[in-house]
Design an enzyme around this catalytic site. Sequence first.
Site, short mmCIF file in Angstrom:
data_model
loop_
_atom_site.label_atom_id
_atom_site.label_comp_id
_atom_site.label_asym_id
_atom_site.label_seq_id
_atom_site.Cartn_x
_atom_site.Cartn_y
_atom_site.Cartn_z
N GLU A 49 3.37 -16.41 0.16
CA GLU A 49 4.72 -16.44 0.73
C GLU A 49 5.00 -17.77 1.41
O GLU A 49 6.16 -18.13 1.63
CB GLU A 49 4.90 -15.24 1.68
CG GLU A 49 5.02 -13.95 0.90
CD GLU A 49 4.54 -12.71 1.62
OE1 GLU A 49 4.39 -12.73 2.84
OE2 GLU A 49 4.30 -11.70 0.91
N ASN A 78 -2.57 -8.30 7.31
CA ASN A 78 -1.52 -9.32 7.47
C ASN A 78 -0.22 -8.58 7.76
O ASN A 78 0.37 -8.01 6.85
CB ASN A 78 -1.43 -10.15 6.19
CG ASN A 78 -0.26 -11.12 6.21
OD1 ASN A 78 0.34 -11.36 7.26
ND2 ASN A 78 0.07 -11.68 5.06
N SER A 103 -1.55 -5.43 -3.09
CA SER A 103 -1.29 -4.00 -3.21
C SER A 103 -2.55 -3.15 -3.05
O SER A 103 -2.70 -2.13 -3.72
CB SER A 103 -0.59 -3.69 -4.54
OG SER A 103 0.67 -4.34 -4.58
N GLU A 106 -5.58 -13.72 -4.20
CA GLU A 106 -4.38 -12.88 -4.16
C GLU A 106 -3.48 -13.24 -5.35
O GLU A 106 -2.67 -14.17 -5.25
CB GLU A 106 -3.61 -13.11 -2.86
CG GLU A 106 -4.39 -12.76 -1.61
CD GLU A 106 -3.46 -12.35 -0.49
OE1 GLU A 106 -3.55 -11.21 -0.04
OE2 GLU A 106 -2.62 -13.17 -0.08
N LYS A 113 2.57 -9.77 8.56
CA LYS A 113 3.75 -10.55 8.15
C LYS A 113 4.80 -10.55 9.26
O LYS A 113 4.44 -10.61 10.44
CB LYS A 113 4.31 -10.02 6.83
CG LYS A 113 3.23 -9.89 5.75
CD LYS A 113 3.78 -9.70 4.37
CE LYS A 113 2.65 -9.40 3.41
NZ LYS A 113 3.02 -9.52 2.02
N GLY A 123 2.63 -7.13 -2.70
CA GLY A 123 3.82 -6.39 -2.31
C GLY A 123 4.56 -5.75 -3.47
O GLY A 123 5.71 -5.33 -3.32
N HIS A 141 -1.04 -18.55 2.21
CA HIS A 141 -0.50 -17.30 1.65
C HIS A 141 0.59 -17.63 0.64
O HIS A 141 1.34 -18.60 0.82
CB HIS A 141 0.05 -16.41 2.78
CG HIS A 141 0.32 -15.02 2.33
ND1 HIS A 141 1.46 -14.69 1.63
CD2 HIS A 141 -0.40 -13.90 2.44
CE1 HIS A 141 1.42 -13.39 1.34
NE2 HIS A 141 0.30 -12.88 1.82
C1 PEP Z 1 -0.65 -9.89 1.57
O1 PEP Z 1 0.32 -10.00 2.28
O2 PEP Z 1 -1.56 -10.75 1.64
C2 PEP Z 1 -0.73 -8.77 0.64
C3 PEP Z 1 -1.75 -8.71 -0.18
O3 PEP Z 1 0.30 -7.87 0.66
P1 PEP Z 1 0.29 -6.38 -0.01
O4 PEP Z 1 -1.02 -5.73 0.39
O5 PEP Z 1 1.48 -5.70 0.58
O6 PEP Z 1 0.37 -6.57 -1.48
#
Ligand code: PEP
Length: 252
Positions: free
Chosen positions: A97, A9, A213, A167, A11, A173, A95
């Site tokens: 976000e 992703n 992460s 997630e 973003k 992040g 997601h």
């Molecule tokens: C994501 O954006 O779905 C995500 C898991 O980000 P990160 O790997 O940076 O934690």
Amino acid sequence: MRPKFIAGNWKMYTSLTGARDLAAAVAAGASAVPEVMVAVCPPFPWLNAVKGVLAGSPVLLGGQNCHFETEGAFTGEVAPAMLVDAGCEYVILGHSERRHGMGETNAVLLKKTRAALAAGLKVIFCIGELLAEREAGQTEAVLAKQLREGVAGLTPDQMANVVLAYEPVWAIGTGKVATPDQAQAAHAFVRGMVRTLFGDAIANGVLIQYGGSVKADNAATLLHLPDVDGALVGGASLKADSFLAIVKAAVR
Ligand code: PEP
């Protein structure tokens, strides 16, 4: 046996040149690991260019969001069929976000999921609890609600085209990753919910990615847990080396 599926992703990162270069490097590296499904989800304006770079490679293309209407006066939005035309096989929906930053509800996400599936896309449907919810012992209740309101209304045929991404919001992040026990427990719970809602065949086949992460150095531990079928990767998907290391870690 379920395949492993690693999706990046991107973003709201990358320039056009950066996106092309990243896609080219991912395509070259992923070709050497054909047993792992790999997808990249660039920003909308780069989809077409990235599709061109990926031509002939096994790497799949995904969008990061879509609207639930097929067309209309929705300034700034993208219809599912537009993603299909741009070469996407997948779209990420729900997601954190977007749930927490843009106020997307389970009801809206169900509409988006139905629209995306109707257009021929497969959906990576994200679920996950906030830190306060985990600390209050509400993780399973949150996941159950997100599944009941977000995907339970689908038919089994539709659900067969949905990938779930667990997630935990506190891990996205932040550099904080779920422990293997936390990840396996959540994934087993999610698969159990899918079994209750859709039956054995769908539950045994559904891919459940972990996201939060994931990096080259923690991927192998997470990716070989019994109910973890891959990863949705944010930060570490922006560098080909770290993303490809995660792809390689998925090989059994
Ligand atoms: C994501 O954006 O779905 C995500 C898991 O980000 P990160 O790997 O940076 O934690």
